[in-house]
Design an enzyme around this catalytic site. Sequence first.
Site, PDB file in Angstrom:
ATOM      1  NE  ARG A  14      -3.922   0.623   1.748  1.00 56.75           N
ATOM      2  CZ  ARG A  14      -3.810   1.578   2.294  1.00 56.75           C
ATOM      3  NH1 ARG A  14      -3.106   2.062   3.169  1.00 56.75           N
ATOM      4  NH2 ARG A  14      -4.590   2.697   1.776  1.00 56.75           N
ATOM      5  CB  THR A 170     -19.558   7.247  17.048  1.00 57.52           C
ATOM      6  OG1 THR A 170     -18.393   8.251  17.083  1.00 57.52           O
ATOM      7  CG2 THR A 170     -20.430   8.105  17.926  1.00 57.52           C
TER       8      THR A 170
END
Length: 221
Positions: A14, A170
């Site tokens: 990557r 969250t």
Amino acid sequence: MNVAHPIDLATWPRREHFEHYRKRVPCTYAITVDVDVTDMVAALRDSGRKTYIAQVWALASIVNRHAEFRMTITDDGEPAVWDVLHPAFTVFNPERETFACVWSAFDSDFARFHDAAAPLLEMHRSATSFFPQGDMPPNTFDVSSLPWTQFTGFSLQIDGGWDHLLPIFTLGRYFERDGRTFLPLAIQMHHAAADGFHTARLIDEFTALVGDPTWLTSTTT
């Protein structure tokens, strides 16, 4: 020891993606999914253990499986990977209507993690400072909870946060659909660290883990 190991750029698949999304087109992305937590909720009823800590541990378990979610930037500006990440999570003070941020060392054994983290929730429920434990270790990732509301989307706009490569989670309020219980889960991720493939795998593995919550009945060894 918590150590960040530099990535071998010569062999890293990557490398180009990292450089593109960190330097040329810096960007983060956010995704919100509804995770089926029916089996975990049922198991928690009989376990005597705290729901929030179970959610945090499950996320930390998946995060620590994959290097792309443990990435940081060295002082030399190069990408590196932490050996382990510890979860930092919020504790709400209802009297002040503020929250504190605490952290607990990750343990692959849920019972041991729960026994260490549960007292933190009680101890700092009335905290008046943002970070009652003092400075947190650099190898922590953030989990926050919005148990008051169900949401279908959630994102953060972080000013100057282009070197923050760690995920931010969250959690929302449980809701029922077709006889099943679901948890809204929002994930904020830096594109330099992880692509959609990696985040999708994290979601799948988290879903599988909470769908087979035999770890909830484990005992401390």
